[in-house]
Scaffold this active site. Sequence first.
Site, mmCIF file in Angstrom:
data_model
loop_
_atom_site.group_PDB
_atom_site.id
_atom_site.type_symbol
_atom_site.label_atom_id
_atom_site.label_comp_id
_atom_site.label_asym_id
_atom_site.label_seq_id
_atom_site.Cartn_x
_atom_site.Cartn_y
_atom_site.Cartn_z
ATOM 1 N N HIS A 118 51.979 74.712 29.286
ATOM 2 C CA HIS A 118 52.533 74.751 30.646
ATOM 3 C C HIS A 118 53.707 73.757 30.667
ATOM 4 O O HIS A 118 53.707 72.788 29.903
ATOM 5 C CB HIS A 118 51.428 74.305 31.608
ATOM 6 C CG HIS A 118 51.769 74.342 33.063
ATOM 7 N ND1 HIS A 118 52.493 73.355 33.685
ATOM 8 C CD2 HIS A 118 51.463 75.234 34.029
ATOM 9 C CE1 HIS A 118 52.619 73.642 34.979
ATOM 10 N NE2 HIS A 118 51.997 74.781 35.211
ATOM 11 N N ASP B 261 45.516 68.794 27.715
ATOM 12 C CA ASP B 261 45.772 69.283 29.064
ATOM 13 C C ASP B 261 44.608 70.204 29.436
ATOM 14 O O ASP B 261 44.536 71.353 29.001
ATOM 15 C CB ASP B 261 47.115 70.033 29.082
ATOM 16 C CG ASP B 261 47.380 70.691 30.429
ATOM 17 O OD1 ASP B 261 46.519 70.606 31.319
ATOM 18 O OD2 ASP B 261 48.463 71.310 30.572
ATOM 19 N N GLN C 128 43.293 73.930 32.982
ATOM 20 C CA GLN C 128 42.647 75.245 33.103
ATOM 21 C C GLN C 128 41.219 75.259 32.574
ATOM 22 O O GLN C 128 40.437 76.115 32.968
ATOM 23 C CB GLN C 128 43.458 76.324 32.377
ATOM 24 C CG GLN C 128 44.777 76.660 33.031
ATOM 25 C CD GLN C 128 44.626 77.225 34.452
ATOM 26 O OE1 GLN C 128 43.598 77.772 34.827
ATOM 27 N NE2 GLN C 128 45.664 77.083 35.254
ATOM 28 N N LYS D 156 42.146 72.650 41.182
ATOM 29 C CA LYS D 156 41.699 73.822 40.414
ATOM 30 C C LYS D 156 40.186 73.763 40.206
ATOM 31 O O LYS D 156 39.568 74.741 39.818
ATOM 32 C CB LYS D 156 42.399 73.877 39.049
ATOM 33 C CG LYS D 156 43.907 74.127 39.172
ATOM 34 C CD LYS D 156 44.507 74.450 37.832
ATOM 35 C CE LYS D 156 45.994 74.199 37.767
ATOM 36 N NZ LYS D 156 46.828 75.182 38.433
ATOM 37 N N CYS E 14 54.891 79.100 35.077
ATOM 38 C CA CYS E 14 55.340 77.776 34.569
ATOM 39 C C CYS E 14 55.138 77.689 33.069
ATOM 40 O O CYS E 14 54.713 76.642 32.537
ATOM 41 C CB CYS E 14 54.614 76.625 35.262
ATOM 42 S SG CYS E 14 54.856 76.596 37.027
HETATM 43 N N1 7TS Z 1 48.615 72.538 32.787
HETATM 44 C C1 7TS Z 1 48.151 73.786 32.879
HETATM 45 C C2 7TS Z 1 47.572 74.454 31.689
HETATM 46 C C3 7TS Z 1 48.222 74.466 34.095
HETATM 47 O O1 7TS Z 1 47.769 75.700 34.184
HETATM 48 C C4 7TS Z 1 48.786 73.805 35.215
HETATM 49 C C5 7TS Z 1 48.959 74.497 36.529
HETATM 50 C C6 7TS Z 1 49.224 72.484 35.065
HETATM 51 C C7 7TS Z 1 49.122 71.882 33.834
HETATM 52 C C8 7TS Z 1 49.779 71.707 36.181
HETATM 53 O O2 7TS Z 1 48.825 71.505 37.180
HETATM 54 P P1 7TS Z 1 49.225 70.721 38.492
HETATM 55 O O3 7TS Z 1 47.987 70.732 39.323
HETATM 56 O O4 7TS Z 1 49.627 69.370 38.069
HETATM 57 O O5 7TS Z 1 50.344 71.489 39.117
HETATM 58 N N2 7TS Z 1 49.016 75.893 36.432
HETATM 59 C C9 7TS Z 1 49.300 76.741 37.409
HETATM 60 C C10 7TS Z 1 49.222 78.117 37.219
HETATM 61 O O6 7TS Z 1 48.876 78.668 36.209
HETATM 62 N N3 7TS Z 1 49.569 78.722 38.355
HETATM 63 O O7 7TS Z 1 49.883 77.790 39.226
HETATM 64 C C11 7TS Z 1 49.741 76.551 38.667
#
Ligand code: 7TS
Length: 418
Positions: A135, A212, A215, A238, A376
């Site tokens: 990501h 990371d 997910q 999430k 992303c």
């Molecule tokens: N890493 C992964 C693998 C992700 O899927 C996401 C967010 C992030 C980092 C960043 O998360 P945040 O909470 O800091 O924004 N992924 C997604 C997605 O797949 N659709 O919307 C956000």
Amino acid sequence: MSTNTLTQPKKKTFDVEKVRKDFPILSQLVRGKKPLVYLDNANTTQKPKCVINTLVRYYREYNSNVHRASHYLGSKADHAYEKGRHKVQNFLKARHFEEIIFVRNATEGINLVAQTWGRRNVDKGDEILVSAMEHHANIVPWQMLCEERGATLKVIPMSDSGELDLEAYEKLLTPQTRLVGLVHMSNALGTVNPIKEMIATAHKQGIPVLIDGAQSAYHMSIDVQELDCDFFVFSGHKLYGPTGIGILYGKRELLEVMPPWMGGGDMILTVSFDKTTYNDLPFKFEAGTPHIEGVIGLGAAIDYLNGLGMENIAKHEAELMAYGTEALAQVPDLKMIGTAKHKASVFSFMLGEIHPQDVGTILDMEGIAVRTGQHCAHPVMQHFGISATVRASLACYNTRAEIDALVQGLHKAHRFMG
Ligand code: 7TS
């Protein structure tokens, strides 16, 4: 009945219809017509009643700042806030509570490591290694660091099924590699990477690994000690918790020698105009008033997940994955992007020549929420030579009937536009 039977622990069962009743938002009709089918969970998950009620109770009953208000409400808030940290510690199976740092989200956790650990340990000629399926949150902070320090970002390649090339990975680990940043589960493909083995490989050369887990953390149980990762990040929103709260786990010995990132209240022990001394872990990394209700709400989400059992959730979602993979294969012209052997809870696909956004709009008319676009993860799209996918992603409350609705919606989209 033998006494033995009486003392057997009750085995948890997973009843998805009962689970659904815990999520008020799911019972609505979209535009007053179609039942909501929420399949945008990789984006953010819905919140159970216990999380919503916990947030309301905090504001109605004991709203106060933490670590500084020496009155009744303050001590209640302090207690609930630090209890939240212990819940996260247990959830990740971390050895020490001070290894749990509260940040805004997974993104902030990675940036914190890049800006503190990274600035201390990465110099001209050094390398940072990430994978081809990251990501942007696990690419851009490292690119920024590399640019500042004169280092190079290297990439572990992946196959067309969306699996990392482990032979290439070993070759890419060199004496110049300072850190490996790896996504546990890809948001764009669903691939679950063999991180335990990959961490061990990096450690053979003394290279630390950041995982990371944005997910993975809400789909499978995590044990940071067993994985032996050096850093692990995830986002509360999430994990069925509130937005604005995220977790950075770091091994204590690493966090202890890292300089603070942001300066301000709470992260200090003493301040004068000549010199400031910093607070101990974890507070050294938590400047300013934190997201108090976020931490308390995340604690409630963790209690909820423990009640359901992460193994039960993983099993339920694996059954849905198998059902969905077969059902989606019957949709004409559907091409799945990401067909790794180890994959979880994500269907990312194209429907013939129809633009993913059009597919998303047609599904939305049917009350089905999916995400369309690049998720992303521009480099993933570049790898497959596509501009976007439709992504349906699962959570603990999804059902076979919802997969059926998705399949029907896709048939409709194919008839209209195909
Ligand atoms: N890493 C992964 C693998 C992700 O899927 C996401 C967010 C992030 C980092 C960043 O998360 P945040 O909470 O800091 O924004 N992924 C997604 C997605 O797949 N659709 O919307 C956000």
